[in-house]
Design a protein around this motif. Structure first.
Motif, PDB file in Angstrom:
ATOM      1  N   UNK A 176      71.627  22.293  53.562  1.00 43.22           N
ATOM      2  CA  UNK A 176      70.116  21.950  53.891  1.00 43.22           C
ATOM      3  C   UNK A 176      69.963  23.024  55.014  1.00 43.22           C
ATOM      4  N   UNK A 177      70.683  23.379  55.844  1.00 41.37           N
ATOM      5  CA  UNK A 177      70.171  24.450  56.752  1.00 41.37           C
ATOM      6  C   UNK A 177      69.868  25.608  56.408  1.00 41.37           C
ATOM      7  N   UNK A 179      68.813  26.363  53.563  1.00 43.22           N
ATOM      8  CA  UNK A 179      67.557  26.215  52.653  1.00 43.22           C
ATOM      9  C   UNK A 179      66.207  26.211  53.827  1.00 43.22           C
ATOM     10  N   UNK A 180      66.500  25.351  54.754  1.00 44.77           N
ATOM     11  CA  UNK A 180      65.481  25.070  55.475  1.00 44.77           C
ATOM     12  C   UNK A 180      65.173  26.698  56.204  1.00 44.77           C
ATOM     13  N   UNK A 181      65.960  27.271  56.813  1.00 45.45           N
ATOM     14  CA  UNK A 181      65.836  28.651  57.361  1.00 45.45           C
ATOM     15  C   UNK A 181      65.201  29.446  56.144  1.00 45.45           C
ATOM     16  N   UNK A 182      65.399  29.420  54.918  1.00 50.23           N
ATOM     17  CA  UNK A 182      64.922  30.297  53.957  1.00 50.23           C
ATOM     18  C   UNK A 182      63.276  29.912  53.850  1.00 50.23           C
ATOM     19  N   UNK A 183      63.061  28.758  53.863  1.00 44.89           N
ATOM     20  CA  UNK A 183      61.802  28.019  53.531  1.00 44.89           C
ATOM     21  C   UNK A 183      60.824  28.459  54.925  1.00 44.89           C
ATOM     22  N   UNK A 184      61.354  29.028  55.989  1.00 45.26           N
ATOM     23  CA  UNK A 184      60.546  29.368  56.944  1.00 45.26           C
ATOM     24  C   UNK A 184      60.366  31.049  56.995  1.00 45.26           C
ATOM     25  N   UNK A 185      61.015  31.578  55.690  1.00 42.59           N
ATOM     26  CA  UNK A 185      60.946  32.842  55.530  1.00 42.59           C
ATOM     27  C   UNK A 185      62.015  33.833  56.176  1.00 42.59           C
ATOM     28  N   UNK A 186      63.123  32.994  56.698  1.00 39.68           N
ATOM     29  CA  UNK A 186      64.190  33.856  57.365  1.00 39.68           C
ATOM     30  C   UNK A 186      64.715  34.864  56.314  1.00 39.68           C
ATOM     31  N   UNK A 195      71.083  30.528  62.611  1.00 41.47           N
ATOM     32  CA  UNK A 195      71.132  28.945  62.094  1.00 41.47           C
ATOM     33  C   UNK A 195      72.675  28.666  61.650  1.00 41.47           C
TER      34      UNK A 195
ATOM     35  N   UNK B  50      59.037  27.904  45.843  1.00 45.48           N
ATOM     36  CA  UNK B  50      59.443  28.864  46.695  1.00 45.48           C
ATOM     37  C   UNK B  50      60.642  29.454  46.429  1.00 45.48           C
ATOM     38  N   UNK B  85      62.178  36.688  50.982  1.00 51.21           N
ATOM     39  CA  UNK B  85      61.954  35.822  52.101  1.00 51.21           C
ATOM     40  C   UNK B  85      60.287  36.072  52.864  1.00 51.21           C
ATOM     41  N   UNK B  88      57.975  33.856  50.963  1.00 48.49           N
ATOM     42  CA  UNK B  88      58.295  32.470  51.542  1.00 48.49           C
ATOM     43  C   UNK B  88      57.524  32.241  52.867  1.00 48.49           C
ATOM     44  N   UNK B  89      57.212  33.179  53.450  1.00 52.39           N
ATOM     45  CA  UNK B  89      56.502  32.921  55.090  1.00 52.39           C
ATOM     46  C   UNK B  89      55.093  32.320  54.639  1.00 52.39           C
ATOM     47  N   UNK B  95      61.677  18.936  53.595  1.00 55.30           N
ATOM     48  CA  UNK B  95      62.850  18.311  52.803  1.00 55.30           C
ATOM     49  C   UNK B  95      62.896  16.866  53.051  1.00 55.30           C
ATOM     50  N   UNK B  99      66.577  18.340  57.571  1.00 52.25           N
ATOM     51  CA  UNK B  99      67.025  19.820  57.767  1.00 52.25           C
ATOM     52  C   UNK B  99      66.528  20.514  58.986  1.00 52.25           C
ATOM     53  N   UNK B 101      67.192  22.323  62.632  1.00 53.30           N
ATOM     54  CA  UNK B 101      68.286  22.820  63.342  1.00 53.30           C
ATOM     55  C   UNK B 101      68.874  22.085  64.249  1.00 53.30           C
ATOM     56  N   UNK B 103      70.948  22.497  66.421  1.00 52.68           N
ATOM     57  CA  UNK B 103      71.457  23.110  67.898  1.00 52.68           C
ATOM     58  C   UNK B 103      70.233  23.525  68.691  1.00 52.68           C
ATOM     59  N   UNK B 117      60.691  35.333  62.524  1.00 52.67           N
ATOM     60  CA  UNK B 117      60.586  35.779  61.153  1.00 52.67           C
ATOM     61  C   UNK B 117      59.187  36.594  61.348  1.00 52.67           C
TER      62      UNK B 117
END
Lengths: 276, 252
Positions: A176-177, A179-186, A195, B50, B85, B88-89, B95, B99, B101, B103, B117
């Motif tokens: 899920x980490x 996927x979340x990173x991908x979803x903000x365009x990383x 991440x 996406x 990517x 997807x921006x 979710x 999900x 982060x 940390x 990004x």
């Protein structure tokens, strides 16, 4: 009924008797006795204790110490970089890369480090030159010094372990980490750097610290190819004065100092990447 | 042209066909709720929009761009991961399991996309991120780590994180399903205000009440196909298809 009443009356006055632990006293005493006995034996032994501090700071010993540190740090550093690369290959979508990684780990983890060091050191016996056709060619015995052979033997073996540690760390991060990173365009690289790796570190650091402590001690194997690390330095000194145990104890003290420093460093690293 | 156009979308996992030719259009500013029994393919379809899943057949266009492909010379060329990517921006996603982060603090989570990004300046992103946290009612939690927040608060931070990229489209994948019942309302409130502000949204949900009051259109999926589609009044109060009637009878 009558007896219940009597007990209730007594309840206020009952004195609590704590459980006694006589065996704790006994086993503690045995341990103290054994340690005392060993200490007495060491004091009575035929060791010139007064010479040990001199060997501890002997110039040859210090040179060996420096070489040990340089070898351990270079081998571990190289192993971490290689280990990350092999771990990424192991997790890659490319089946050739995956199989290469599996074979690499199988080979370099499977052979004893001492054997690997000896093979690298004697490479000149079978390959007179190390060359890439039309690019360069150098005589093997010029390149393959004791340091390089030890570095390759220790570092490549360690890199196979590091690859498994890094792989376990990367796999421990929830999908899920990513996927979340991908979803903000990383991009995949940014996702790994920002991440996945920081979270994988929590799993990667403790075993890496253990392995580094092993690496410090493992450098002693380089003494068989006459690399001047601590043990070889101790032998060099004692070959002149025959104080074998005294010089070995001085070397032992340095190992304990290095391992202690590494343990403290590991503690702070773990705290820095610990859970929030 | 519609913001999202999906035509004949098919997707299989192994031998199981999860999506069997989905057609769906979402206009700009429209809020579409996907309803249906579990295993109907709602979440899978959302993930295809996406490109978290690659579709086997059909096409999905978002804002005139084929998702996961580049149109050139009369052909569609599959994109590399870093090119996907870039696409997807413009599409935010929330979710079921948040999900966030773990940390990074709430504020850092929201800043991550614009800074890493879009490569925008930290100071200016920081002001925007604080405003977004304010908007989801969590300004005072900016310095908290996800582990210190309740599920509802984490999900609101996740919405703010998606909004920070200034998306054209927001995808919500069962955003309240992992929440304790008393925390569902605060997340739905944020989503409702987002819808009122004109955000285009596709929402996979089991919250019939939310669908009724917020959705412009409800799409009912069963076994990877659209069974019924229309305004909430039509589909929820006057369903024509037996499968829809059965499902709604169970939910109410």
């Amino acid at each position: 009924m009558a007896s219940d009443l009597a007990q209730n009356d007594l309840r206020e006055e009952l004195v609590v008797v704590p459980l006694r632990h006589p065996w704790r006293w006994f086993s503690g005493a045995v341990i103290v006795l054994v340690i005392g006995g060993l200490g007495w034996a060491m004091a009575e032994a035929q060791i010139q204790w007064e010479d040990v501090p001199g060997f501890f700071t002997h110039p040859v010993m210090l040179e060996g110490l420096l070489n040990t540190i340089v070898l351990a740090v270079c081998a571990q550093g190289g192993a971490i970089v290689l280990g990350v690369v092999i771990a990424l290959m192991r997790l890659s979508a490319n089946p050739v890369a995956r199989w290469f990684a599996v074979g690499y780990i199988w080979l370099f983890r499977g052979l004893p480090v001492l054997l690997q060091i000896l093979i690298w050191f004697n490479l000149a016996l079978v390959f007179q030159n190390i060359s890439i056709p039309m690019l360069f060619s150098v005589p093997t015995n010029v390149v393959m010094t004791a340091f390089v052979a030890a570095l390759l033997g220790l570092g490549l073996n360690e890199s196979a372990y590091m690859a498994e540690i890094v792989r376990a760390g990367l796999s421990s991060v929830d999908s899920g980490q990513t996927e979340a990173a991908k979803s903000i365009g990383m991009t995949p690289m940014t996702t790994l750097r920002r991440v996945v790796l920081p979270q994988a570190m929590r799993v990667i650091i403790p075993p890496t610290g253990n392995n580094f402590i092993n690496m410090i001690k493992g450098t002693s194997m380089a003494s068989v190819i006459a690399f001047l690390e601590l043990i070889h330095a101790a032998n060099n000194i004692s070959s002149r004065n025959l104080e074998i145990m005294e010089t070995l104890f001085a070397a032992a003290a340095w190992y304990l100092v290095m391992v202690s420093v590494a343990s403290i460093g590991q503690h702070y690293l773990e705290r820095a990447y610990g859970p929030r | 042209m519609a913001l999202v156009e999906a035509i004949g979308v098919r997707k299989s996992f192994g031998h199981t066909e999860v999506l069997r030719g989905i057609d769906l259009e979402v206009e700009r500013g429209e809020v579409v709720c996907l309803l249906g029994p579990s295993g109907a393919g709602k979440s899978t379809f959302l993930r295809c929009v996406n490109h978290l899943e690659t579709i086997d057949a059909g096409r999905i266009w978002v804002d005139g761009v084929p998702v996961g492909f580049r149109a050139a010379g009369g052909k569609l060329h599959e994109l590399r991961e870093h090119e996907v990517a870039r696409q997807r921006r413009d599409v935010g996603m929330v979710f079921q399991r948040f999900n966030l982060f773990p940390h990074r603090t709430a504020l850092e989570n929201v800043m991550e996309g614009p800074v890493q990004v879009l490569r925008r300046a930290r100071s200016e992103v920081r002001a925007e991120a604080l405003a977004l946290l304010e908007r989801v009612g969590l300004a005072e939690k900016a310095g908290a780590y996800p582990g210190q927040l309740s599920g509802g608060q984490q999900q609101r931070v996740a919405i703010a994180r998606a909004l920070a990229m200034k998306p054209k489209l927001m995808l919500f994948d069962e955003p309240t399903s992992a929440l304790d019942p008393e925390l569902v309302g605060e997340v739905l409130d944020v989503m409702t205000s987002l819808a009122r502000d004109g955000m285009t949204m596709i929402v996979v949900t089991h919250e019939i009440g939310f669908a009724r009051s917020v959705a412009d259109r409800v799409v009912f999926l069963v076994d990877g196909a659209v069974v019924e589609s229309g305004t909430p009044a039509d589909v929820l109060d006057n369903p024509q298809q037996p499968r829809t009637q059965q499902f709604l009878a169970k939910v109410f």
